[in-house]
Motif scaffolding. Structure first.
Motif, short mmCIF file in Angstrom:
data_model
loop_
_atom_site.label_atom_id
_atom_site.label_comp_id
_atom_site.label_asym_id
_atom_site.label_seq_id
_atom_site.Cartn_x
_atom_site.Cartn_y
_atom_site.Cartn_z
N SER A 107 29.87 47.51 54.33
CA SER A 107 29.55 46.95 52.87
C SER A 107 31.13 46.44 52.34
CB SER A 107 29.01 47.91 52.03
OG SER A 107 29.07 47.39 50.51
N ASP B 263 32.70 45.23 48.84
CA ASP B 263 32.62 44.86 47.29
C ASP B 263 33.69 43.72 47.04
OD1 ASP B 263 32.96 44.75 44.46
OD2 ASP B 263 32.58 46.99 44.33
N MET C 256 34.07 42.30 44.05
CA MET C 256 34.38 42.38 42.65
C MET C 256 36.03 43.06 42.87
SD MET C 256 31.05 43.02 40.72
CE MET C 256 31.91 43.30 38.88
N LEU D 71 23.23 43.68 44.01
CA LEU D 71 24.69 43.31 44.05
C LEU D 71 24.89 42.61 45.30
CD1 LEU D 71 26.82 46.20 42.46
CD2 LEU D 71 26.06 44.15 41.55
N ALA E 245 23.21 39.14 44.51
CA ALA E 245 23.85 38.28 43.40
C ALA E 245 25.32 37.71 44.14
CB ALA E 245 24.39 39.07 42.19
N TRP F 233 27.76 39.61 44.96
CA TRP F 233 29.08 40.26 44.73
C TRP F 233 29.47 41.27 45.78
CZ3 TRP F 233 29.13 41.64 38.89
CH2 TRP F 233 29.06 40.52 37.89
N HIS F 234 28.30 41.73 46.59
CA HIS F 234 28.60 42.68 47.66
C HIS F 234 28.13 41.91 49.09
CE1 HIS F 234 29.14 46.67 45.74
NE2 HIS F 234 29.48 45.84 45.03
N ILE G 107 34.98 35.56 41.37
CA ILE G 107 33.50 36.05 40.91
C ILE G 107 33.65 35.45 39.64
CG2 ILE G 107 32.35 38.06 40.19
CD1 ILE G 107 32.65 38.36 42.94
N ASP H 173 30.67 35.09 36.13
CA ASP H 173 30.04 35.91 35.42
C ASP H 173 29.12 34.76 34.50
OD1 ASP H 173 31.87 35.48 33.50
OD2 ASP H 173 31.91 37.32 32.44
#
Length: 124
Positions: free
Chosen positions: A27, A29, A31, A50, A53, A55-56, A89, A91
């Protein structure tokens, strides 16, 4: 691995934390730029939010012992470090922007995970 050492979450030396789970994943991440490996039962069939989305990112790997998993993480870490430098990233609107060079890093990570499967299947 250099400065990236602090963001690689290694497993306890000599253990078997990944055994007995329905699925095991590498995995990333995006972010925070962290890299880990985990065994999953709950998210074995469906991706967590996540991941959905963007993000991961995660890649399936075989249920390796901790030492093998740590070796794989250390091998993948330089590619994750490069990938982390090639993303933004957002938002609003929610999303991830991949810049030039990100695909090469993603491909390298995928190939390392595929090689882990190949070694696992040959050993079985």
């Amino acid at each position: 691995m250099g400065d990236f050492d602090r963001t690689v979450k290694l497993l306890t030396h000599g253990g078997s934390d990944l055994k007995g789970h329905r699925a095991v994943f590498v995995s990333v991440d995006l972010m925070y730029g962290t890299l880990s490996v985990y065994g999953a039962d709950e998210y074995a069939e469906t991706a967590p939010a996540l991941v959905g989305a963007g993000w991961h990112m995660r890649w399936p790997i075989p249920p390796l012992d901790n030492n093998q998993a740590n070796t794989l993480l250390k091998d993948i870490a330089p590619h994750v470090q490069t990938l982390y430098k090639m993303v933004s990233i957002r938002d609003e609107p929610l999303g991830v922007i991949l810049y030039g060079g990100a695909g090469t890093s993603i491909d390298a990570i995928q190939r390392k995970c595929a090689a882990a499967w190949q070694g696992f299947c040959q050993a079985s």
